[in-house]
Design an enzyme around this catalytic site. Structure first.
Site, short mmCIF file in Angstrom:
data_model
loop_
_atom_site.label_atom_id
_atom_site.label_comp_id
_atom_site.label_asym_id
_atom_site.label_seq_id
_atom_site.Cartn_x
_atom_site.Cartn_y
_atom_site.Cartn_z
CG MET A 100 -1.85 -1.16 1.33
SD MET A 100 -2.83 -1.13 2.86
CE MET A 100 -1.58 -1.65 4.05
N GLY A 117 1.47 4.25 4.51
CA GLY A 117 2.33 3.41 3.67
C GLY A 117 2.76 2.12 4.36
CB SER A 118 1.81 -0.35 5.74
OG SER A 118 0.49 0.03 5.43
NE ARG A 119 5.24 -7.46 2.13
CZ ARG A 119 6.46 -7.93 1.94
NH1 ARG A 119 7.44 -7.11 1.63
NH2 ARG A 119 6.71 -9.21 2.07
#
Length: 232
Positions: free
Chosen positions: A102, A189-191
């Site tokens: 993301m 912002g990440s995953r």
């Protein structure tokens, strides 16, 4: 009323976790505008971006226990067989990992990929390297959920990114969860990693854009095997 309904359906609501941030950006815009008027409009641009970041749209989730639904909006960044993180207690055998990255413009509300019961939730502190990198699965701060499903236990891991500094999870162990149900959020912002038994077949390709709660990323009980896609 038709125009009103159109406007109402077009405007995506902001998740309550974003209210303090949107308010802080707006107040900062007022203060900056008092100092130097053009700064107000710059601040308002960031305020609108913040509201956009924390948007929480409704999604229509396929109701099929053989399907695995994307837990996040973003780009499919990995599809591979790997050993799951030790804290999930999913064993040492390789599982199918599908990762969705993301960026700061994606919706960051996370959703359950399958229906089942939450067995455990495990948080682990770590670093904050780029979440798109493969090593982020081992090095970064993360929060992992194990869900007991009709096809066995699966893992869902929220991974902090380069600028993400806060993982939120409002699910609890021993609670039932439906596919597409909201369970958490990661700021800025990440995953998300999904760990599935080897019997699952991928239904997405690297680089594909996934929509949380709607995109089918894998499937069980299918004789078709993996689906091969081609990027034009």
């Amino acid at each position: 009323m038709s125009l009103f309904n159109t406007v109402r359906n077009t405007i995506v609501p902001v998740h309550k976790e974003g209210y303090p941030f949107v308010a802080a950006f707006f107040v900062a815009s007022l203060v900056l505008g008092w100092i130097f008027k053009p700064l107000f409009w710059i601040g308002m641009i960031f305020t609108l971006w913040c509201a956009y970041f924390f948007r929480d749209p409704e999604r229509v989730t396929p109701q099929d226990d053989d399907l695995v639904i994307s837990p996040a909006d973003g780009k499919v960044s990995a599809i591979q067989m790997v050993t799951p993180p030790a804290e999930l207690n999913l064993g040492s055998e390789p599982m199918l990992r599908i990762s969705v990255f993301m960026n700061v413009f994606n919706c960051h509300v996370n959703r359950a990929p399958m229906r089942g019961r939450i067995v455990s939730i495990n948080y682990r502190s770590g670093s904050f390297v780029n979440a798109e990198l493969d090593k982020a699965s081992e090095d970064n701060e993360r929060n992992g959920l194990v869900i007991e499903t009709q096809h066995g236990q699966i893992g869902v891991v929220q991974i902090a990114g380069l600028v993400a500094r806060r993982i939120l999870c409002w699910a609890n162990p021993n609670e039932p969860v439906d596919a597409g149900e909201r369970f958490g959020l990661i700021r800025f912002g990440s995953r998300l990693d999904v760990f599935l038994p080897a019997s699952a077949a991928p239904r997405v390709s690297l680089g594909q854009t996934a929509v949380a709660g709607e995109t089918v990323i894998a499937e069980f009980a299918s004789a078709k095997g993996p689906v091969i896609s081609r990027r034009n």
